[in-house]
Design a protein around this motif. Sequence first.
Motif, PDB file in Angstrom:
ATOM      1  N   ILE A 189       0.842  -1.203   0.000  1.00 35.45           N
ATOM      2  CA  ILE A 189       0.000   0.000   0.000  1.00 35.45           C
ATOM      3  C   ILE A 189       0.876   1.251   0.000  1.00 35.45           C
ATOM      4  N   ARG A 207       1.447   6.672  -6.660  1.00 29.76           N
ATOM      5  CA  ARG A 207       0.333   7.534  -7.045  1.00 29.76           C
ATOM      6  C   ARG A 207       0.669   9.002  -6.808  1.00 29.76           C
ATOM      7  N   THR A 230       0.886   4.051  -2.787  1.00 25.27           N
ATOM      8  CA  THR A 230       0.601   5.436  -2.403  1.00 25.27           C
ATOM      9  C   THR A 230       1.698   6.367  -2.899  1.00 25.27           C
ATOM     10  N   ARG A 231       2.959   5.938  -2.713  1.00 28.82           N
ATOM     11  CA  ARG A 231       4.069   6.772  -3.188  1.00 28.82           C
ATOM     12  C   ARG A 231       4.059   6.887  -4.705  1.00 28.82           C
TER      13      ARG A 231
END
Length: 406
Positions: A378, A385, A382-383
Motif C-alpha cells: 500500500i 500515485r 501510495t508513493r
Amino acid sequence: MSGQPFQGEAAPRGRVLSFDQVDDVFVERWDRLAERACPANPYFEPAATLAAAAHLPDGHRVRLLVVEEGQQFDHLTFLLPVIDAVRYRRVPVPATTTWRHAHCFLGTPLTVPGAGAATWQVALDALADADASPWLAIDLVDVDVAAAAREGARRSGRAVTTLETVERATLERRPVDDYVQTCFSARRRKDLRRRWRRLTEELGAEPSLVDRTDVDTALEDFLRLEASGWKSQVGGALAVRPGHADFFRGMCRGLARRGRLQMHSLQTDDRVVAMACRILTPDAVFEFKIAHDDALSAHSPGILLALEQVRGFHATGRRFVDTCAAPEDATQNRIYPDRRRLTTVLVQLHGRRGDWAVRNADRIQAAVDRIKRGRERIGQLTRARAVACEAELLQSRDGGSRESIA
C-alpha cells in the motif's frame, strides 16, 4: 555425562537460578562447562553473560536454566540464560525465551558433549516447575541441538514445534589454503587490489593487519572508531547507548584474560582504517563487532579487512568462522560461501494457553507477515500515485504556460 547418571550417582537435577545465587564456585563450574561445550557458544559463557547482566537493560530479570549431575551436583552439564516476556513474535501469550540481547548472536545452550534429549527433558521439567509462563521459545539454536530439545519435549508429553530455520554465512576449513579464491571472484579480487592501491595513496603508506595485544587501548580505539561513523548517527554505536560500552569492555576483558579475544586493526602507523573484535573458541572464530573509518568508505575498508582475515584463516588451525551476520546480510553472504543452519523451537511448559501458543505461533507469524507485506505494498502504491499526481500537475502547468505564451 549426558543426562544419564553413572552407577551410584544421583539423577540429574534441573534448577532455575537468579544471579543472586551465582557465586565464585558456580562460575568456576560454568567456565569448565564452557570449555567443554559442544557446540561452543561464547555468548553464554560467564565473561559475556555476567557483563551483559550487569550493564544491559533487563539484565536483572535474567535467570539461568541449568542441569547439574554428580553426587554433590557439582558437575554443570547444561546452561541456558532465559527471560520472561509479555509476548513472543506477536503471540499474545506470556512466554519465557532464550535471552538474546542486542549483542548476542547465538542461542545454543552450553551443553557437555553427548548431552541430548534426556538432558533437555530434565531442563524443561525444571523450568515448568519454576515458571509461570505457559511456553518457552528456544531462539536461534543449531539444528542438531533443536532436534534434541524437540525429543526431550516429546518425552515429557509437551507440545513442540519448529517456528523457522535460517542460514547465515560462515567459512569452513578446507584441505588447502584457497580461501581467497573461494570467497572472492577474480573480478572482485581485481577490484579490491585497485581499492587497496587507492587507499594506500590516500593514506600515504600501505596499511597492514595488526593483531592488537594492547587490549584496553584497542577497546577504546574501537569504541571511538565505531562512534565516529554512521552507527552513532542512528543510535547504534556502543558508545552512545547507556551501559553498552561498559558491557563491551567487561565482556572483552573477561575473554582476554582467558586468551579468547582477538582485536584486529587494519592500520598505518598513524591511522586506523578498520577494526574487528573477534571471539576465539578452540575450533571456531566468531566475528563479534566491526567498525571502520567512514571517511575512507569509498575504499571499502571493512571488506579489505575481511580479505586480510580470510588470508590468515588457514594458519589458525580452527574449523570455521561464524560471521554472526543476519541471514539477509548480502555482503557477508557474497564473501563467505558456507552456511550455518539455525532454528527456533517452541515448547509448551504447561496449560492450555501454552499448548495453544505453540500450535498457533506459525499461523500468527504468517498472518503478521502478510499484513506487513500488504502495508508495504500500500505504501509503494501510495508513493507511486503521489509521484504520478505530481507529474500530472507539472505537465498541466507546463502545458498552460505554453498556451499562454502562444
